[in-house]
Design an enzyme around this catalytic site. Sequence first.
Site, PDB file in Angstrom:
ATOM      1  N   GLY A 145      24.117  42.984  39.549  1.00 49.59           N
ATOM      2  CA  GLY A 145      22.366  42.385  39.105  1.00 49.59           C
ATOM      3  C   GLY A 145      23.826  41.087  37.815  1.00 49.59           C
ATOM      4  N   VAL A 169      33.316  47.944  38.672  1.00 55.38           N
ATOM      5  CA  VAL A 169      32.425  49.080  39.356  1.00 55.38           C
ATOM      6  C   VAL A 169      31.899  49.544  38.445  1.00 55.38           C
ATOM      7  CG1 VAL A 169      33.003  51.783  39.965  1.00 55.38           C
ATOM      8  CG2 VAL A 169      34.807  50.787  40.335  1.00 55.38           C
ATOM      9  N   GLY A 199      19.257  38.682  44.297  1.00 54.38           N
ATOM     10  CA  GLY A 199      20.742  39.237  43.572  1.00 54.38           C
ATOM     11  C   GLY A 199      21.286  39.956  43.338  1.00 54.38           C
ATOM     12  N   GLU A 202      25.884  41.392  47.485  1.00 54.70           N
ATOM     13  CA  GLU A 202      26.870  40.610  48.218  1.00 54.70           C
ATOM     14  C   GLU A 202      26.532  39.133  48.507  1.00 54.70           C
ATOM     15  OE1 GLU A 202      30.584  40.567  47.196  1.00 54.70           O
ATOM     16  OE2 GLU A 202      29.458  42.698  45.758  1.00 54.70           O
ATOM     17  N   LYS A 204      36.328  42.374  42.977  1.00 53.83           N
ATOM     18  CA  LYS A 204      36.993  44.018  43.298  1.00 53.83           C
ATOM     19  C   LYS A 204      38.631  43.722  43.914  1.00 53.83           C
ATOM     20  CE  LYS A 204      32.703  44.761  44.625  1.00 53.83           C
ATOM     21  NZ  LYS A 204      32.476  44.295  43.666  1.00 53.83           N
ATOM     22  N   THR A 257      34.647  35.181  40.806  1.00 54.41           N
ATOM     23  CA  THR A 257      34.902  34.988  43.086  1.00 54.41           C
ATOM     24  C   THR A 257      34.900  35.762  43.406  1.00 54.41           C
ATOM     25  OG1 THR A 257      37.581  34.839  43.006  1.00 54.41           O
ATOM     26  CG2 THR A 257      36.023  32.794  42.253  1.00 54.41           C
ATOM     27  N   LYS A 271      35.430  50.147  45.806  1.00 52.49           N
ATOM     28  CA  LYS A 271      35.153  50.684  44.148  1.00 52.49           C
ATOM     29  C   LYS A 271      35.546  51.758  44.349  1.00 52.49           C
ATOM     30  CE  LYS A 271      30.572  48.408  43.501  1.00 52.49           C
ATOM     31  NZ  LYS A 271      29.272  47.926  43.995  1.00 52.49           N
ATOM     32  N   LEU A 319      29.477  49.851  33.458  1.00 48.97           N
ATOM     33  CA  LEU A 319      29.208  51.655  32.887  1.00 48.97           C
ATOM     34  C   LEU A 319      29.895  51.436  32.421  1.00 48.97           C
ATOM     35  CD1 LEU A 319      26.979  52.745  35.975  1.00 48.97           C
ATOM     36  CD2 LEU A 319      26.007  51.881  33.412  1.00 48.97           C
TER      37      LEU A 319
HETATM   38  N1  LIG Z   1      26.251  39.377  42.019  1.00 46.73           N
HETATM   39  C1  LIG Z   1      26.503  40.553  41.890  1.00 46.73           C
HETATM   40  O1  LIG Z   1      25.520  41.054  40.929  1.00 46.73           O
HETATM   41  C2  LIG Z   1      27.396  41.394  41.089  1.00 46.73           C
HETATM   42  C3  LIG Z   1      27.721  42.610  40.513  1.00 46.73           C
HETATM   43  C4  LIG Z   1      29.361  43.052  40.770  1.00 46.73           C
HETATM   44  C5  LIG Z   1      30.615  42.508  40.515  1.00 46.73           C
HETATM   45  N2  LIG Z   1      30.160  41.077  41.735  1.00 46.73           N
HETATM   46  C6  LIG Z   1      31.698  40.067  41.742  1.00 46.73           C
HETATM   47  O2  LIG Z   1      31.576  38.874  41.172  1.00 46.73           O
HETATM   48  C7  LIG Z   1      32.319  38.372  41.835  1.00 46.73           C
HETATM   49  C8  LIG Z   1      30.876  37.099  42.196  1.00 46.73           C
HETATM   50  O3  LIG Z   1      30.777  37.578  42.441  1.00 46.73           O
HETATM   51  P1  LIG Z   1      28.558  36.311  42.414  1.00 46.73           P
HETATM   52  O4  LIG Z   1      27.927  37.220  43.371  1.00 46.73           O
HETATM   53  O5  LIG Z   1      28.681  35.449  41.135  1.00 46.73           O
HETATM   54  O6  LIG Z   1      30.097  35.105  44.456  1.00 46.73           O
HETATM   55  P2  LIG Z   1      28.623  33.699  44.280  1.00 46.73           P
HETATM   56  O7  LIG Z   1      27.070  33.434  43.451  1.00 46.73           O
HETATM   57  O8  LIG Z   1      29.327  33.836  45.881  1.00 46.73           O
HETATM   58  O9  LIG Z   1      29.923  33.147  43.748  1.00 46.73           O
HETATM   59  C9  LIG Z   1      30.852  32.920  43.514  1.00 46.73           C
HETATM   60  C10 LIG Z   1      31.849  31.625  42.940  1.00 46.73           C
HETATM   61  O10 LIG Z   1      33.384  32.094  43.322  1.00 46.73           O
HETATM   62  C11 LIG Z   1      33.660  30.912  43.364  1.00 46.73           C
HETATM   63  N3  LIG Z   1      34.570  30.620  44.833  1.00 46.73           N
HETATM   64  C12 LIG Z   1      35.354  31.849  46.102  1.00 46.73           C
HETATM   65  N4  LIG Z   1      36.134  31.497  46.364  1.00 46.73           N
HETATM   66  C13 LIG Z   1      36.741  30.612  45.537  1.00 46.73           C
HETATM   67  C14 LIG Z   1      38.439  30.545  45.758  1.00 46.73           C
HETATM   68  N5  LIG Z   1      39.170  30.131  46.267  1.00 46.73           N
HETATM   69  N6  LIG Z   1      38.627  29.304  44.387  1.00 46.73           N
HETATM   70  C15 LIG Z   1      38.029  29.620  43.072  1.00 46.73           C
HETATM   71  N7  LIG Z   1      36.484  29.515  43.613  1.00 46.73           N
HETATM   72  C16 LIG Z   1      36.079  29.825  44.048  1.00 46.73           C
HETATM   73  C17 LIG Z   1      32.613  30.031  44.721  1.00 46.73           C
HETATM   74  O11 LIG Z   1      33.100  28.691  44.190  1.00 46.73           O
HETATM   75  P3  LIG Z   1      32.067  27.388  44.507  1.00 46.73           P
HETATM   76  O12 LIG Z   1      30.422  27.733  44.240  1.00 46.73           O
HETATM   77  O13 LIG Z   1      32.254  26.354  45.475  1.00 46.73           O
HETATM   78  O14 LIG Z   1      31.663  27.952  46.506  1.00 46.73           O
HETATM   79  C18 LIG Z   1      31.738  30.762  43.665  1.00 46.73           C
HETATM   80  O15 LIG Z   1      31.166  29.514  42.578  1.00 46.73           O
HETATM   81  C19 LIG Z   1      32.596  39.089  43.372  1.00 46.73           C
HETATM   82  O16 LIG Z   1      33.467  38.798  43.416  1.00 46.73           O
HETATM   83  C20 LIG Z   1      31.015  40.165  42.748  1.00 46.73           C
HETATM   84  O17 LIG Z   1      31.592  41.377  43.963  1.00 46.73           O
HETATM   85  C21 LIG Z   1      28.991  40.380  41.745  1.00 46.73           C
END
Ligand SMILES: NC(=O)c1ccc[n+]([C@@H]2O[C@H](COP(=O)([O-])OP(=O)(O)OC[C@H]3O[C@@H](n4cnc5c(N)ncnc54)[C@H](OP(=O)(O)O)[C@@H]3O)[C@@H](O)[C@H]2O)c1
Length: 355
Positions: free
Chosen positions: A337, A150, A205, A208, A120, A96, A223, A154
């Site tokens: 990604g 981060v 994707g 954020e 993070k 999340t 980060k 990597l």
């Molecule tokens: N996308 C990337 O490429 C990437 C890369 C590196 C790191 N990240 C990190 O990975 C994490 C997730 O990213 P994402 O792109 O997958 O985001 P996302 O598609 O918005 O998914 C977030 C998920 O978290 C859930 N969530 C939000 N608040 C919550 C809570 N209070 N309790 C339980 N679940 C909760 C959401 O629930 P709902 O479905 O109910 O809304 C959703 O299922 C983030 O911290 C992001 O910074 C992402």
Amino acid sequence: MSAVLPLVRELPQRLALLGTGTVGTAFVHRYQALQSRGVALPRFSWLANSRTAFRCGGQPAQELAHANRAARVVPSLQPWAEAEGLQRGDVLVDATASDEVANWHEQWLARGVHVVTANKLGQGTHWARAQAIAESVEEGGARYGDSATVGAGLPLLSSLRALVAGGDHIHRVEGVLSGSLAWLFHHYDGQRPFSAWVGEALSAGYTEPDPRVDLSGEDVRRKLLILARASGIELRSEQVQVSSLVPDALAGLPLEQALAQLALLDAPIQAYWHQAQREGGCLRFIGGVDREGACVGLRVVAHDHPLAGGAQTDNRVAIHSDRYSIQPLLIQGPGAGAEVTAAALLDDVLSITRT
Ligand SMILES: NC(=O)c1ccc[n+]([C@@H]2O[C@H](COP(=O)([O-])OP(=O)(O)OC[C@H]3O[C@@H](n4cnc5c(N)ncnc54)[C@H](OP(=O)(O)O)[C@@H]3O)[C@@H](O)[C@H]2O)c1
């Protein structure tokens, strides 16, 4: 003739996944792919998002679909708040971006539950929370897997920690730390509007869910805090000077309106691009920290600068230390990604379960 797979072994540990969005979905797919190759994994026992929580009966992809179909209501209690049944040795994966969930990391660790996170906010915001997590790791005997936070896996944090553990002294860490901003400034050519590139990065994707988190520099601040703290530099959030790319008129809007008005970004970014052309360099969004301070922002760098290279969503980080005093240690590779992030999460899960 088909290859003989190793025997699938079910580990005594259980796995819980919080977050069923882009990264959570990629995590479930990779878990199943590894499982079908016979890799020993903890049992997928539970998954949840902000709306619902499910016990899994061995079909995580189906449970994932159920969870993602759940109605969006205003919950009086987070459905996962009890994280019921999690015991010492189990693994909780946080996919999340929730501050509330990050607040629980410390408690799960103190109970001996391993935490593996792409979120993070545990280590990349308040100093007190990062310290509490470190202390819970010490006291609870559980591990904190943060390699997805981060560089999407990597070997950045692991290299810094290995250098520090080996007695090296880190002087400066600086880099292109946002895969989405790297992608944007590798592609932007001053012609097609910057906002159109942002829309494309969002659909792919790379950004954020709210691209202003990337464009404001907040994601890079987090980060940088994580990297600094892994380097033994006591950096606090307010000590990082961040130059945001988001104009004030865009910053205060609700997400949907902000996405409709991304064109407000275009004129200022085009002006930066012209400046880079005049100076014979290129634009890179860089975060840097040393013992004197830390800053995050857009810079014009020469084409042969160590941080100018790379392509696509590459992160590129230079580590200056006693050991690397003349030339920095450079680490580069795809840093955004869902697939690489999910792979980093599973690497951490496997590293925990194999020890
Ligand atoms: N996308 C990337 O490429 C990437 C890369 C590196 C790191 N990240 C990190 O990975 C994490 C997730 O990213 P994402 O792109 O997958 O985001 P996302 O598609 O918005 O998914 C977030 C998920 O978290 C859930 N969530 C939000 N608040 C919550 C809570 N209070 N309790 C339980 N679940 C909760 C959401 O629930 P709902 O479905 O109910 O809304 C959703 O299922 C983030 O911290 C992001 O910074 C992402």
